[in-house]
Design a protein around this motif. Structure first.
Motif, PDB file in Angstrom:
ATOM      1  N   VAL A 208       0.804  -1.084  -0.057  1.00 19.48           N
ATOM      2  CA  VAL A 208       0.038   0.138  -0.067  1.00 19.48           C
ATOM      3  C   VAL A 208       1.033   1.064   0.162  1.00 19.48           C
ATOM      4  N   ASN A 209       1.984   1.278   0.746  1.00 23.03           N
ATOM      5  CA  ASN A 209       2.729   2.484   0.913  1.00 23.03           C
ATOM      6  C   ASN A 209       3.693   2.564  -0.445  1.00 23.03           C
ATOM      7  N   GLY A 210       3.802   1.129  -0.984  1.00 23.53           N
ATOM      8  CA  GLY A 210       4.707   1.298  -2.282  1.00 23.53           C
ATOM      9  C   GLY A 210       3.949   1.888  -3.446  1.00 23.53           C
ATOM     10  N   ARG A 211       2.650   1.705  -3.385  1.00 21.25           N
ATOM     11  CA  ARG A 211       1.752   2.290  -4.529  1.00 21.25           C
ATOM     12  C   ARG A 211       1.646   3.754  -4.228  1.00 21.25           C
ATOM     13  N   GLU A 212       1.317   4.368  -3.126  1.00 17.17           N
ATOM     14  CA  GLU A 212       1.278   5.576  -2.930  1.00 17.17           C
ATOM     15  C   GLU A 212       2.330   6.256  -3.047  1.00 17.17           C
ATOM     16  N   LEU A 213       3.679   5.711  -2.814  1.00 15.38           N
ATOM     17  CA  LEU A 213       4.976   6.483  -3.057  1.00 15.38           C
ATOM     18  C   LEU A 213       5.073   6.458  -4.660  1.00 15.38           C
ATOM     19  N   ALA A 214       4.664   5.382  -5.460  1.00 18.11           N
ATOM     20  CA  ALA A 214       5.027   5.421  -6.828  1.00 18.11           C
ATOM     21  C   ALA A 214       4.165   6.607  -7.220  1.00 18.11           C
ATOM     22  N   ARG A 215       2.917   6.850  -6.831  1.00 19.56           N
ATOM     23  CA  ARG A 215       2.051   8.121  -7.277  1.00 19.56           C
ATOM     24  C   ARG A 215       2.785   9.193  -7.022  1.00 19.56           C
ATOM     25  N   GLN A 216       3.297   9.305  -5.652  1.00 18.50           N
ATOM     26  CA  GLN A 216       3.747  10.751  -5.194  1.00 18.50           C
ATOM     27  C   GLN A 216       5.001  10.970  -6.255  1.00 18.50           C
ATOM     28  N   LEU A 217       5.948  10.035  -6.291  1.00 20.24           N
ATOM     29  CA  LEU A 217       7.004  10.231  -7.321  1.00 20.24           C
ATOM     30  C   LEU A 217       6.711  10.681  -8.807  1.00 20.24           C
ATOM     31  N   GLU A 218       5.613  10.225  -9.175  1.00 18.27           N
ATOM     32  CA  GLU A 218       5.131  10.547 -10.640  1.00 18.27           C
ATOM     33  C   GLU A 218       4.761  11.956 -10.618  1.00 18.27           C
ATOM     34  N   ALA A 219       4.078  12.628  -9.450  1.00 15.98           N
ATOM     35  CA  ALA A 219       3.724  13.845  -9.550  1.00 15.98           C
ATOM     36  C   ALA A 219       5.097  14.801  -9.232  1.00 15.98           C
ATOM     37  N   LEU A 220       5.992  14.326  -8.423  1.00 17.20           N
ATOM     38  CA  LEU A 220       7.249  15.135  -8.066  1.00 17.20           C
ATOM     39  C   LEU A 220       8.101  15.257  -9.233  1.00 17.20           C
ATOM     40  N   ALA A 221       8.272  14.000 -10.020  1.00 18.30           N
ATOM     41  CA  ALA A 221       9.117  14.198 -11.218  1.00 18.30           C
ATOM     42  C   ALA A 221       8.445  15.088 -12.229  1.00 18.30           C
ATOM     43  N   ALA A 222       7.197  15.125 -12.310  1.00 14.76           N
ATOM     44  CA  ALA A 222       6.724  15.755 -13.305  1.00 14.76           C
ATOM     45  C   ALA A 222       6.693  17.255 -13.286  1.00 14.76           C
ATOM     46  N   GLN A 223       6.901  17.713 -11.939  1.00 13.28           N
ATOM     47  CA  GLN A 223       7.112  19.108 -11.367  1.00 13.28           C
ATOM     48  C   GLN A 223       8.385  19.466 -11.155  1.00 13.28           C
ATOM     49  N   TRP A 224       9.293  18.773 -11.347  1.00 15.93           N
ATOM     50  CA  TRP A 224      10.619  19.058 -10.933  1.00 15.93           C
ATOM     51  C   TRP A 224      11.135  20.202 -11.368  1.00 15.93           C
ATOM     52  N   PRO A 225      11.581  21.400 -10.908  1.00 18.22           N
ATOM     53  CA  PRO A 225      12.145  22.601 -11.555  1.00 18.22           C
ATOM     54  C   PRO A 225      13.029  22.560 -12.538  1.00 18.22           C
ATOM     55  N   VAL A 226      14.046  21.735 -12.542  1.00 19.64           N
ATOM     56  CA  VAL A 226      14.954  21.499 -13.529  1.00 19.64           C
ATOM     57  C   VAL A 226      14.747  20.181 -14.467  1.00 19.64           C
TER      58      VAL A 226
END
Length: 425
Positions: A208-226
């Motif tokens: 469950v934590n792995g699935r949520e981490l995967a989702r949050q990393l997707e959002a973070l990578a898409a908005q990384w400032p560089v």
């Protein structure tokens, strides 16, 4: 209604306690009282069965007048608990203003992390205010993944190399700082990466934590400032299993961030389980052997789904789904190899002073066996294959010492440092 600003004494107290903690305590007390009533009734019914008296509607419930008395006590407890919870839910917003709260103390944060590790699934199921939501944090603050402008502002100075640090059971992101050392800050200074720390409810299933981490990393990578070139996942203990679960879930969901995942580093990760949870399961079995002690087995079954996942190192939902996690002693995992195309490294600690066959079999870092941390298994299908120079054993090093060891930090720099281009002839 106008709220006055808290005094300095109240602010000091609020660093450790929140008004909502009262509601959380009432919920826990109600659940605990109901549990004790159930244990008492279970023992009582075991005695009744020995003298031939019938059971109630359930095998561990008493029948007749005795059962009615227990049912009445349970009903009163639930009525009082729900009444207090409802009253507090109405009153607390009138006397509490979260915007005026000071930053919580490290002691409070540590207690909440430990409570979530032990009871986190129950806290979430009951909506307890002490439930820890998953957060990606940078410089001690939560990253607002749902607000792109604020996120980019928070990540000012970010580099193309993202380092994500995932803590272990009953811990939080602040506990990467140990003994004056923080692997995240150390690696940032040596490699130029940007450390982002995960905080999560370690009492939930690892999958469950792995699935949520995967989702949050997707959002973070898409908005990384560089432009993001490299992602490194660093997991300590259970955190390594959560990182593996995130990689698996991201692959299943077809997410994009794994294309930038270059390194996966494990520190004392129980890839094939930890003996303490197996001991806990053995106690469950012993208690269940006698009708008089069986009701006390409920105490052991308070431990969270995250803890029972550590019996064999469950990573995927299929490892545990559809089975009673307190009764199944067998390892039902399907083999899950390390992710392809990712450089994987593992650091294992052992309390032994030097290498020996006996030490390697019997001694680990105090919590995780050496073979489990190195991914070794008697079944060849389950072995995790690390290159020889991608694994290292650290002697005289305990489980938590892996977080503060300078030698471990220097080894990670060697593993993660970019390979220099070949010199021109």
């Amino acid at each position: 209604m106008t709220l006055s600003r808290p005094t300095s004494t109240q602010l000091a107290l609020l660093r450790h306690l929140r008004p909502t903690d009262l509601r959380a305590a009432v919920q826990l007390a109600t659940e605990a009282t109901t549990g004790v009533i159930g244990i008492a009734e279970g023992v009582h019914q075991s005695v009744r069965e020995r003298i031939g008296l019938p059971a109630g509607r359930l095998p561990d419930r008493a029948g007749g007048l005795t059962g009615q008395i227990y049912q009445g006590i349970r009903g009163v407890t639930g009525f009082v608990g729900h009444g207090l919870d409802g009253a507090l839910a109405t009153l607390l917003p009138l006397v509490d203003e979260p915007a005026l709260h000071p930053a919580p103390s490290p002691a409070r944060e540590a207690v909440i992390a430990a409570l979530n590790g032990v009871l986190g699934d129950r806290l979430q199921a009951s909506g307890n205010p002490l439930t820890q939501a998953m957060e990606l944090r940078y410089q001690g603050e939560r990253l607002p993944l749902d607000r792109a402008p604020q996120l980019r502002e928070c990540l000012g100075g970010a580099t193309p190399h993202l380092l994500v640090l995932v803590h272990g059971l009953c811990m939080n992101d602040a506990q990467w700082h140990r003994g004056g050392h923080d692997h995240g800050a150390w690696l940032a200074s040596r490699l130029g990466c940007t450390p982002v720390y995960l905080r999560y409810n370690s009492g939930l299933h690892i999958s469950v934590n792995g699935r949520e981490l995967a989702r949050q990393l997707e959002a973070l990578a898409a908005q990384w400032p560089v432009p993001l070139q490299t992602i490194t996942l660093l997991g300590h203990s259970m955190g390594g299993l959560v990182a593996r679960a995130a990689c698996f879930e991201a692959q299943v969901a077809g997410l994009r961030w794994p294309a930038r995942l270059r390194h996966l580093v494990f520190l004392g990760t129980p890839h094939h389980g930890a003996p303490l949870e197996r001991t806990g399961h053995g106690i469950d079995v012993l208690l269940a052997a006698s009708p008089f002690s069986a009701p006390f087995g409920r105490l052991g079954q308070l431990r969270s789904a995250g803890i029972t996942d550590l019996r064999h190192g469950h990573v995927r939902e299929a490892d545990w789904q559809g089975r009673d996690r307190f009764r199944s002693a067998d390892d039902h995992r399907e083999p899950l190899p390390l992710p392809e195309g990712v450089a994987c490294f593992t650091a294992a600690g052992t309390l032994a002073p030097q290498r020996s066959v006996l030490a390697e079999r019997l001694l680990g870092d105090g919590l995780v066996p050496l073979r489990s941390a190195l991914g070794q298994h008697d079944d060849p299908r389950r072995r995790l294959v690390f290159a020889r120079d991608s694994q290292r054993t650290f002697y005289r090093t305990g489980h938590l010492d892996l977080l503060s060891s300078q030698t471990v930090a220097e080894q990670m720099v060697q593993w993660l440092a970019p390979v220099p281009p070949p010199a021109d002839d």
